[in-house]
Design an enzyme around this catalytic site. Structure first.
Site, PDB file in Angstrom:
ATOM      1  N   ASP A 153      45.370  42.896  48.050  1.00  0.00           N
ATOM      2  CA  ASP A 153      44.755  42.283  46.879  1.00  0.00           C
ATOM      3  C   ASP A 153      45.817  41.620  45.999  1.00  0.00           C
ATOM      4  OD1 ASP A 153      42.444  42.095  44.954  1.00  0.00           O
ATOM      5  OD2 ASP A 153      43.852  43.237  43.714  1.00  0.00           O
ATOM      6  N   GLU A 202      45.315  38.336  50.275  1.00  0.00           N
ATOM      7  CA  GLU A 202      44.487  37.601  49.316  1.00  0.00           C
ATOM      8  C   GLU A 202      45.441  36.831  48.412  1.00  0.00           C
ATOM      9  OE1 GLU A 202      41.591  37.638  45.476  1.00  0.00           O
ATOM     10  OE2 GLU A 202      43.229  39.052  45.693  1.00  0.00           O
TER      11      GLU A 202
HETATM   12  C1  BGC Z   1      39.857  40.964  43.316  1.00  0.00           C
HETATM   13  C2  BGC Z   1      39.069  40.883  42.049  1.00  0.00           C
HETATM   14  C3  BGC Z   1      39.791  41.660  40.969  1.00  0.00           C
HETATM   15  C4  BGC Z   1      41.249  41.187  40.843  1.00  0.00           C
HETATM   16  C5  BGC Z   1      42.047  42.060  39.943  1.00  0.00           C
HETATM   17  C6  BGC Z   1      41.160  40.382  42.939  1.00  0.00           C
HETATM   18  O1  BGC Z   1      41.706  39.362  43.423  1.00  0.00           O
HETATM   19  O2  BGC Z   1      39.263  40.302  44.387  1.00  0.00           O
HETATM   20  O3  BGC Z   1      37.774  41.346  42.218  1.00  0.00           O
HETATM   21  O4  BGC Z   1      39.139  41.482  39.748  1.00  0.00           O
HETATM   22  O5  BGC Z   1      41.871  41.206  42.094  1.00  0.00           O
HETATM   23  O6  BGC Z   1      42.173  43.320  40.501  1.00  0.00           O
END
Ligand code: BGC
Length: 574
Positions: free
Chosen positions: A215, A257
């Protein structure tokens, strides 16, 4: 639930293929939203287990489960208060272990989220850091006496945040956060943080998961004068995690991501010699699929793919149409963004941060033809597609809910109370079931989609099965070909690997897509090396025609029409 064919054939465990992710179909589901077995109003692990037959039946290879860890839930669970505990309402660690085992028994893998960049401010590390600056956790977060450092780093959650710094009245210093002000960023200049996070990786990998989505990975390191994204040290840390996973858990995957432009996102693959992630989500291409559908021209898709550098042999893109976040418009030009807000988010409530907080079907005006076309695109362009729960049955959204909750509502299984998601008093649900005019649970649910042979659900299952028969969609080279019509996107997928004689899957597939809302003809220029090849529809099996001596093949497409056409040469026929 009645009417669901549970006869999905049991698969004896997982496919032993180290490159499984290159031909896999992923499915993102929120444990909270899927199925509630306790009457709490919130989904749980046992609920997911009870629906694995359905997921297997659909043809999914890997489930992505967003955070289910201990959390105050101020950011959908991405605000973690304990990395190795699960939210009690979801069940126990043992339930989770059972879920992994039951999924594996059906040939389905599971990846989860690894939220490295930040924790919740409720995490004991942060509590210790703020109250005891000289203690072992004093340096776990990024603290400063001023809020002027790292000036110029953009704010991501522009709807709610005014600064990336927040003053902590206990420590009497500012702490750094790229997301909400209750989500302090960890300090990756501190080796103890990296060690602690490696232990988190081990904890979940030991539980049997097949990998992690990393993430918010671009934001680990900040430095004065740098924009705080994709810092070389951040890449070093990703490489370090990958090396550890390869060493201790070979075959498990990392999926980045990184919502970044094409030239920057590819860096998260690393190189063959120094790998980072096996997969990266292709954020730039996603909005262009939606853009092209309204612009009714192929160029936006062709251009973004032309801007995408090649990736290492061991890598694969992750593609998607929607997920649990807003449909991000960060990667498009200001002109494209304005157009997309106009087309897709006419009501300001449909917008969130730099994006649109709607689900797929409402975005496309509930048009079956458009939904089929955009799926045909995402399933045939380079990458492994990731579906979002509910999109397979045409679920709607609820823009009257706050923030991204608009598209995180309960899965709709039946026309019954709470759409069969939960037996709780409807008022107790974590979010209300969508009951809008066009998308109400009476019409939109798994049971009714199952009962209609012509439903999108059955269509999708059929197309996923066809895709699975032809690994070329996962591993083939990608070449745009001239269609002679700006509204028709034509490309070749070509499997150049050595193949066994028994392999009857298509070696070369021509994909033609009519982005326009009116019927179109095209004369696709394939090249003379294809002269005489038979043109066979991958889905239905019919032979359409033969490529002409000039290497051209004529195609007629209905509005939003598309074909996947196997090109069979003499060599293929054996
Ligand atoms: C997740 C989001 C989240 C963010 C902060 C991201 O990129 O997909 O849902 O709000 O990280 O944690």
């Amino acid at each position: 639930m009645s009417g669901f064919p549970t006869g999905a054939s049991p698969v004896p465990g997982l496919r032993r293929d180290p490159e499984w992710f290159k031909t896999a179909v992923f499915y993102e589901l929120l444990a909270r939203a899927f199925s509630d077995t306790t009457g709490s109003g919130t989904g749980d692990f046992q609920g997911v287990i009870s629906k694995l037959d359905y997921i297997q039946w659909l043809g999914v290879d890997c489930i992505w489960l967003p955070p289910f860890y201990a959390s105050p839930l101020r950011d959908g669970g991405y605000d973690i208060a304990d990395y190795t505990a699960v939210l009690p309402e979801f069940g126990t660690i043992e339930d989770f272990r059972q879920l992994v085992g039951e999924a594996h028994a059906r040939g389905i893998r599971i990846i989860t989220d690894f939220v490295m960049n930040h924790t919740s401010d409720q995490h004991p590390w942060f509590q210790a850091s703020r109250s005891d600056p000289d203690g072992p956790y004093g340096d776990f977060y990024v603290w400063s006496d001023t809020d002027e450092k790292y000036d110029g780093v953009r704010i991501i959650f522009v709807d709610t945040e005014e600064s990336n710094w927040t003053f902590d009245p206990i420590r009497r210093q500012f702490f750094w956060h790229r997301f909400f002000s209750h989500q302090p960023d960890l300090n990756y200049e501190n080796p103890a943080v990296i060690d602690a996070m490696k232990d988190v990786v081990r904890f979940w990998m030991d539980m049997g998961i097949d990998g992690f989505r990393l993430d918010a990975i671009p934001y680990l390191i900040e430095e004065e004068g740098h924009n705080g994204e994709n810092h070389p040290r951040t890449h070093e840390i990703v490489r370090e995690i990958r090396a550890m996973v390869d060493e201790e858990y070979p075959g498990r995957i990392l999926l980045a991501e990184a919502n970044q432009p094409p030239a920057e996102v590819v860096d998260y693959f690393g190189s063959d010699e120094e790998p980072e992630c096996q997969m990266c989500f292709h954020f730039p291409v996603m909005p262009m699929l939606y853009y092209a559908l309204r612009d009714e021209r192929a160029a936006p898709i062709i251009d973004v793919l032309a801007d995408t550098p090649p990736i290492p042999a061991g890598g694969q893109w992750g593609t998607f149409l929607r997920n649990h976040d807003e449909l991000t418009l960060e990667m498009v030009t200001p002109e494209q963004r304005a157009a997309m807000y106009g087309w897709y988010a006419p009501d300001p409530r449909m917008r969130a941060n730099v994006g649109i907080r709607r689900r797929l079907w409402p975005l496309l005006g509930n048009s079956r033809a458009e939904v089929e076309l955009i799926h045909a695109l995402v399933l045939s362009l380079p990458g492994s597609p990731c579906l979002y729960y509910g999109d397979e049955i045409g679920m709607g959204d609820n823009i009257w809910l706050e923030d991204r909750d608009a598209s995180r509502t309960p899965m709709q299984w039946t026309p019954d109370r709470n759409a069969g998601f939960s037996s709780a008093d409807p008022g107790k649900l974590y979010l209300p079931v969508v009951d809008s005019l066009a998308f109400n649970r009476g019409a939109i649910n798994v049971e009714s989609a199952m009962a209609q042979p012509s439903s999108f659900l059955h269509w999708l299952r059929k197309v996923l099965a066809a895709r699975k028969e032809h690994p070329v969609f996962g591993v083939g080279d990608f070449t745009v070909v001239e269609s002679g019509n700006e509204r028709v996107l034509a490309f070749l997928r070509t499997d150049k690997r050595n193949r066994t004689p028994e392999d009857r899957s298509a070696r070369t597939v021509l994909c033609v897509n009519n982005l326009s809302s009116t019927a179109q003809g095209a004369s696709v220029q394939l090249g003379v090396e294809y002269a005489g090849a038979r043109v066979r529809d991958v889905i239905g099996g019919a032979v359409f025609n033969v490529v002409g001596d000039d290497g051209r093949v004529p195609v007629t497409l209905g509005d939003r029409g598309w074909f996947w056409l196997a090109l069979e040469t003499d060599e293929d026929r054996g």
